[in-house]
Design a protein around this motif. Structure first.
Motif, PDB file in Angstrom:
ATOM      1  N   THR A   8       0.832  -1.205   0.000  1.00 30.20           N
ATOM      2  CA  THR A   8       0.000   0.000   0.000  1.00 30.20           C
ATOM      3  C   THR A   8       0.868   1.256   0.000  1.00 30.20           C
ATOM      4  O   THR A   8       1.810   1.361   0.785  1.00 30.20           O
ATOM      5  CB  THR A   8      -0.936   0.005   1.222  1.00 30.20           C
ATOM      6  N   ASP A  10       0.822   5.472   0.315  1.00 29.41           N
ATOM      7  CA  ASP A  10       0.155   6.744   0.574  1.00 29.41           C
ATOM      8  C   ASP A  10       0.643   7.738  -0.471  1.00 29.41           C
ATOM      9  O   ASP A  10       1.846   7.840  -0.722  1.00 29.41           O
ATOM     10  CB  ASP A  10       0.491   7.258   1.977  1.00 29.41           C
ATOM     11  N   ILE A  14      -3.521   9.720  -7.314  1.00 29.46           N
ATOM     12  CA  ILE A  14      -3.772   8.310  -7.610  1.00 29.46           C
ATOM     13  C   ILE A  14      -3.451   8.008  -9.068  1.00 29.46           C
ATOM     14  O   ILE A  14      -2.793   7.006  -9.387  1.00 29.46           O
ATOM     15  CB  ILE A  14      -5.252   7.958  -7.318  1.00 29.46           C
ATOM     16  N   ARG A  54      -9.633   5.474  -4.569  1.00 30.46           N
ATOM     17  CA  ARG A  54      -8.464   4.599  -4.471  1.00 30.46           C
ATOM     18  C   ARG A  54      -8.095   4.066  -5.852  1.00 30.46           C
ATOM     19  O   ARG A  54      -8.897   4.104  -6.781  1.00 30.46           O
ATOM     20  CB  ARG A  54      -8.743   3.405  -3.540  1.00 30.46           C
ATOM     21  N   PHE A  68      -1.554  -1.064  -4.030  1.00 28.12           N
ATOM     22  CA  PHE A  68      -2.755  -0.295  -3.729  1.00 28.12           C
ATOM     23  C   PHE A  68      -2.362   1.129  -3.363  1.00 28.12           C
ATOM     24  O   PHE A  68      -1.414   1.339  -2.591  1.00 28.12           O
ATOM     25  CB  PHE A  68      -3.508  -0.964  -2.578  1.00 28.12           C
ATOM     26  N   GLN A  70      -3.619   4.951  -1.968  1.00 25.69           N
ATOM     27  CA  GLN A  70      -4.662   5.692  -1.274  1.00 25.69           C
ATOM     28  C   GLN A  70      -4.192   7.120  -1.012  1.00 25.69           C
ATOM     29  O   GLN A  70      -3.014   7.358  -0.703  1.00 25.69           O
ATOM     30  CB  GLN A  70      -5.018   5.009   0.049  1.00 25.69           C
TER      31      GLN A  70
END
Length: 210
Positions: A8, A10, A14, A54, A68, A70
Motif C-alpha cells: 500500500t 500513501d 492516484i 483509491r 494499492f 490511497q
C-alpha cells in the motif's frame, strides 16, 4: 501455508502513481467493476468523494502482489523504511548484460516520471536507485547468481543414552548422558573375535576356561 499480501502506498495523485508503477513493474491498471469504463466513473456513480478514491495495479500473470494507492493529505517527509527492488536484469548473460538491461529499464522509468538518485557498483551486485513521481525510493538491480551448494557428505548418527563400560570402570558416570556421535556412512567392517579387548579381559577369559 504462506499468506498473500499487497503493498500500500500513501500518495497525493492516484492517477499519476498508478500509471507510473504500471510502467515500472509491467503491471496493468486494475480493471474497474463491471459496467464502468473506469474507476473515476465508478466513483462518480457511487458518490465517492475524491479524497476517498483509491487505485491499484496488478500483475497480469497473477503471481506478483497487488499495489494499492490511497490518498493522504500530508507529503513524504523522510526516507522510506521499506522500498521495492525491481529485478529488471534477470536473464542469461554476464554482469554487463544484466547491467545494460537494468539501465534500459531505468531509462523507461525516468521517461515515465522517475528521478535518478545514485548508482551502486559492488563485487556481488549492482543497482541504480531512483525516486518515483512522489519521491518514494526504489531500486533497479542486478544480483550475482548464487552457485549451487556443494553436496554434503552422508553422515550416520548414533545416539547413546547409557553408560559405557569404560565410563563405569573409571567412575565417570557423568559420561552416561545422551551422546551424539558422527560416523562416515559406509559398509561396516566385520569385527574380529577378541579385537578391542584389553589384555586383562583376555587373561580373565582364558583363566576362566582353564
Amino acid at each position: 501455508m504462506s499468506y498473500s499480501f499487497q503493498v500500500t502506498f500513501d500518495c497525493h495523485s492516484i492517477e499519476v502513481m498508478t500509471r507510473f508503477w504500471a510502467v515500472a513493474l509491467r503491471y496493468n491498471l486494475e480493471e474497474p467493476p463491471a459496467g464502468y469504463p473506469g474507476r473515476a466513473e465508478f466513483a462518480a456513480a457511487q458518490d465517492i468523494p475524491d479524497e476517498l478514491w483509491r487505485g491499484a495495479v496488478v500483475d497480469p500473470s497473477g503471481n506478483g502482489p497487488r499495489l494499492f494507492f490511497q490518498p493522504v493529505p500530508e507529503g513524504k517527509v523522510a526516507n522510506n523504511r521499506v522500498h521495492l527492488d525491481i529485478h529488471a536484469s534477470e536473464g542469461p548473460g554476464s554482469k554487463e548484460d544484466g547491467r545494460r538491461r537494468a539501465l534500459a529499464h531505468a531509462d523507461i522509468c525516468v521517461e515515465a516520471g522517475a528521478t535518478l538518485s545514485r548508482v551502486f557498483d559492488g563485487d556481488d551486485g549492482w543497482h541504480v536507485a531512483l525516486l518515483d513521481p512522489e519521491g518514494n525510493e526504489f531500486c533497479i538491480q542486478w544480483l550475482q547468481p548464487r552457485e549451487a551448494a556443494a553436496p554434503t557428505r552422508a553422515v550416520r548418527l548414533r545416539l547413546r543414552a547409557y553408560p559405557s563400560p569404560r565410563a563405569v570402570r573409571h567412575g565417570r558416570l557423568h559420561d552416561c548422558g545422551p551422546r551424539l556421535a558422527g560416523r562416515r556412512a559406509g559398509p561396516r567392517r566385520p569385527r574380529v573375535h577378541g579385537q578391542g579387548k584389553s589384555q586383562r579381559q583376555r587373561d580373565f577369559r582364558h583363566g576362566a576356561q582353564r
